[in-house]
Every structure is written in structure tokens, then in C-alpha cells.
Design a protein around this motif. Structure first.
Motif, PDB file in Angstrom:
ATOM      1  N   MET A 135      -4.308   0.751  -1.289  1.00 14.25           N
ATOM      2  CA  MET A 135      -5.168   0.010  -2.208  1.00 14.25           C
ATOM      3  C   MET A 135      -6.655   0.275  -1.968  1.00 14.25           C
ATOM      4  N   ILE A 149       2.357   3.135  -0.422  1.00 10.69           N
ATOM      5  CA  ILE A 149       3.558   2.294  -0.408  1.00 10.69           C
ATOM      6  C   ILE A 149       3.815   1.655  -1.761  1.00 10.69           C
ATOM      7  N   LEU A 150       2.766   1.354  -2.542  1.00 15.58           N
ATOM      8  CA  LEU A 150       2.967   0.686  -3.829  1.00 15.58           C
ATOM      9  C   LEU A 150       2.851   1.664  -4.997  1.00 15.58           C
ATOM     10  N   THR A 151       1.812   2.470  -5.011  1.00 16.32           N
ATOM     11  CA  THR A 151       1.626   3.383  -6.129  1.00 16.32           C
ATOM     12  C   THR A 151       2.469   4.643  -5.900  1.00 16.32           C
ATOM     13  N   PRO A 152       2.713   5.437  -6.957  1.00 15.98           N
ATOM     14  CA  PRO A 152       3.499   6.660  -6.781  1.00 15.98           C
ATOM     15  C   PRO A 152       2.813   7.633  -5.816  1.00 15.98           C
ATOM     16  N   PHE A 155      -0.292   9.561  -6.875  1.00 14.44           N
ATOM     17  CA  PHE A 155      -1.389   8.762  -7.434  1.00 14.44           C
ATOM     18  C   PHE A 155      -2.721   9.221  -6.840  1.00 14.44           C
ATOM     19  N   PRO A 159      -6.803   1.887  -6.012  1.00 14.58           N
ATOM     20  CA  PRO A 159      -7.119   1.026  -7.158  1.00 14.58           C
ATOM     21  C   PRO A 159      -7.863  -0.269  -6.840  1.00 14.58           C
TER      22      PRO A 159
ATOM     23  N   ILE B  88       4.177   2.097 -13.633  1.00 17.27           N
ATOM     24  CA  ILE B  88       4.271   3.548 -13.806  1.00 17.27           C
ATOM     25  C   ILE B  88       5.222   4.162 -12.789  1.00 17.27           C
ATOM     26  N   LYS B  89       5.433   3.469 -11.666  1.00 20.40           N
ATOM     27  CA  LYS B  89       6.380   3.975 -10.672  1.00 20.40           C
ATOM     28  C   LYS B  89       7.823   3.696 -11.098  1.00 20.40           C
ATOM     29  N   TYR B 123      -4.147  -0.596 -14.647  1.00 19.52           N
ATOM     30  CA  TYR B 123      -3.880   0.806 -14.366  1.00 19.52           C
ATOM     31  C   TYR B 123      -2.423   1.107 -14.094  1.00 19.52           C
ATOM     32  N   THR B 124      -1.668   0.106 -13.668  1.00 26.18           N
ATOM     33  CA  THR B 124      -0.340   0.396 -13.138  1.00 26.18           C
ATOM     34  C   THR B 124       0.785   0.103 -14.112  1.00 26.18           C
TER      35      THR B 124
END
Lengths: 182, 175
Positions: A135, A149-152, A155, A159, B88-89, B123-124
């Protein structure tokens, strides 16, 4: 119930005193807010301070509740206090023994976004530090597996940094199904 | 089989002649069977899923409409209920599950988040799953009540009974 209350009230001055005594050079400031000690600590000594808080038999802050960070880039008043360090990494600790909480904060400058990992002290710090990395982009040195761990995995950016646009940079419209399914 | 004359007649276009002879088309009979035994694949990612569970439980009892056979394998399902926000994941996972379902298949987009992103314009979050998979029925609400989901299932049933193609194969028929 009343006994518990007494324990809590006794511990607050205790931790203040002990930190002053053993780690005075590491402390940038310490304060109390709503029954929680807030200690701002130099980055170089944060591991030693956290280890001390955990292992000292009188304090025994054995439970790492959370690791997170704050981006103060739009908070001029906060920035001024600690030499314009953009980020503040925050550790929340709890002592079952003393039934009280300590918040340890570490100012981190933008040009050196790294903090020593505390996975050696608490294994539970693993995913908390990964989230903070994902993050905010803070690098935890010595972390065994510092991945998002959270976003792909592919990425770009972090954020929760304040300069990241709320609606993103087009991630939600354009991604490659084939690559992610592989 | 428990299949009475009245049942067959309720399928559109069926005609009964004298005695026990019924004329209809094979499509009508197949659609009648399909509409009354939809097997949903639940894709619950948020509070809408709680409403979906309530719909399936005794108080609202989706089995009254023949759609209670929830399958957690897409290979055994013909109705995808997207209930909740899709990040998006998660979207590639949802797309893959949709692709794994055998034709013919129908999709319900349940609630504001699945249909358009809801309040999460960030964004997600996918701003509507219909950007990536074809949706037959949308349900508004945040979250929708169980009655709304039942209504959507009935609309899917109507669509099947009318002989309309699922949204997912319309593009194949055009070419």
C-alpha cells in the motif's frame, strides 16, 4: 474489574520511565493519548526498542496488533515535527500482562523508504509488513518474502500514497486475462 | 415422470388434442425443463452474498422456484450469480469460472457493486462485471432484498421459456 483498571493505570508511567532509562537516545518524542503511549523512535533503533518492549519482563508487550503506515505528505503540521519525513511507519503493541497499549512510530524519509523487518520478533508481522509494502511502498529490510499481498503481482505503484489517483491509472479497464490465468 | 398434461401445456406453444396426445416442439420441452431446474453457481464476495444465503434458506426458500441446487463447481452449473464487489484481482477468477460453465448459461449481476461498482469508484474495483462477461439480468440495490433475487431468477426463467438466447451466445448467433 477494578483491579484491571489499576494495572492499566500503573503501567503507563512505567513504560515511559523504562523507555527513557534504556532507550533515551532512540526516542524523538513520547506522549500519551487516550491511555496509549505514543513513542516516536529513530529508524536505526526501532528494532531494539520493539525487542526491548517485547522481552522486558515488566513490560511484556508480546502482541503485535498491527503494522501500518501514514503518508503525511499533505499534512504540513505533521511533516514539520520530524524533519519532513514523508511517511510514518506505525507499530501497535499490546501487553496482556499489563493490559495496556503502546504505539511506536518511525519517521521514514521518501529518499530512503526502508525500515528493519520485525518478522524476527513476531512471525505475524510477515503479512502486515507485506500489506504496508503493497500500500505504501515501504521496504522492510530482512523480510523473508516481501511481495505484494492485496493488489495483483503486476500492479504498478502503491495506492495508499497520497499522490496515487483515487480512480487509479487505468488498471481496472485494462488487464490481461491470459497472463493472470497462466 | 410426474409430468402432467397441464405442465406440458404451460410450456408455450403446446397444444393438446383429444385423448392423451400432446403436440409441441422439442425446444419447448427442453426449455421448460431448463427453466425449472436452474443450478446456480454462487459467486459471493460481499454483503450481497448474505442476502443470497437468506434467499436460499428456509424463510425465502428459492427451492420453491426450482433453483436451490447450488453447485460450487462451475462445470455443474448453468446460472452464475455474481453477488458482491469484484476487484481487479478477482475478475480473472470470475471470468475463468464463467468460461468453465457449460452452455447454455445465464448470468445474474446482483447488486450495485457487481452491476456498476456501486459506491466504490476506486482504483481496485471493476465498474460493472458486464465489461468482461455477458449479463442477462441486473438487480439494483445495496444490497438487494431476497425478493429481488427471486424476481431475477424468475426473469431468467421467463427468458428461457421464451426461447431467447442467453446473453453469452448472442454474439455467436449474429455471425
Amino acid at each position: 474489574m477494578n483491579e484491571e483498571k489499576e494495572v492499566e493505570e500503573q503501567s503507563i508511567p512505567l513504560v515511559l520511565e523504562k523507555l527513557e532509562e534504556h532507550h533515551a537516545d532512540a526516542l524523538l518524542s513520547q506522549d500519551e493519548m487516550r491511555g496509549t503511549i505514543v513513542a516516536v523512535v529513530r529508524k536505526e533503533q526501532v528494532y531494539a526498542v520493539l525487542e526491548y518492549l517485547k522481552t522486558d519482563p515488566e513490560l511484556a508487550y508480546t502482541f503485535l496488533v498491527d503494522v501500518t503506515a501514514v503518508d503525511n505528505s499533505q499534512m504540513e503540521s505533521e511533516l514539520m515535527q520530524f524533519d519532513y519525513a514523508r511517511f510514518m511507519v506505525v507499530y501497535q503493541l499490546y501487553s496482556y500482562q499489563g493490559q495496556c497499549r503502546v504505539r511506536v512510530k518511525v519517521p521514514v524519509h521518501e529518499n530512503d523508504l526502508s525500515v528493519p523487518s520485525v518478522t524476527g520478533l513476531w512471525r505475524g508481522a510477515n503479512w502486515l509488513e507485506r500489506e504496508t509494502y503493497d500500500m505504501f511502498g515501504i521496504n522492510f529490510e530482512g523480510h523473508p518474502d516481501l511481495r505484494r499481498i492485496l493488489t495483483p503481482d503486476d500492479f504498478q505503484g502503491h495506492p495508499l500514497q497520497k499522490d496515487y489517483p483515487l480512480r487509479g491509472r487505468g488498471e481496472r479497464e485494462s488487464f490481461n486475462f491470459d497472463k493472470q490465468n497462466a | 415422470m410426474g409430468l402432467t398434461n397441464t405442465d406440458i401445456q404451460s410450456a408455450q406453444g403446446a397444444e393438446q388434442t383429444d385423448g392423451n396426445i400432446i403436440t409441441t416442439t422439442i425446444d419447448k420441452v427442453i426449455n421448460w425443463g431448463r427453466k425449472n431446474s436452474l443450478w446456480p453457481m454462487p459467486f459471493g464476495t460481499a454483503c450481497c452474498a448474505i442476502e443470497m444465503m437468506a434467499t436460499l434458506a428456509s424463510k425465502f426458500d428459492l427451492s420453491r422456484f426450482g433453483s436451490e441446487a447450488i453447485r460450487f463447481s462451475p462445470r455443474q452449473s448453468d446460472l452464475l450469480i455474481v453477488s458482491g464487489r469484484i476487484s481487479i484481482k478477482m475478475m480473472p477468477v470470475l471470468k475463468r469460472i464463467y468460461d468453465q460453465m457449460p452452455d447454455p448459461k445465464w448470468v445474474i449481476s446482483m447488486g450495485a457493486c457487481a452491476s456498476c461498482g456501486g459506491v466504490f469508484d476506486t482504483y481496485t474495483l471493476i465498474q460493472g462485471v458486464d465489461q468482461f462477461i455477458p449479463v442477462d439480468v441486473y438487480i439494483p440495490g445495496c444490497p438487494p432484498r431476497p425478493e429481488d433475487l427471486i424476481d431475477a431468477v424468475l426473469q431468467v426463467q421467463q427468458k428461457i421459456a421464451s426461447g431467447a438466447s442467453p446473453k453469452g451466445v448472442e454474439h455467436l448467433l449474429e455471425t
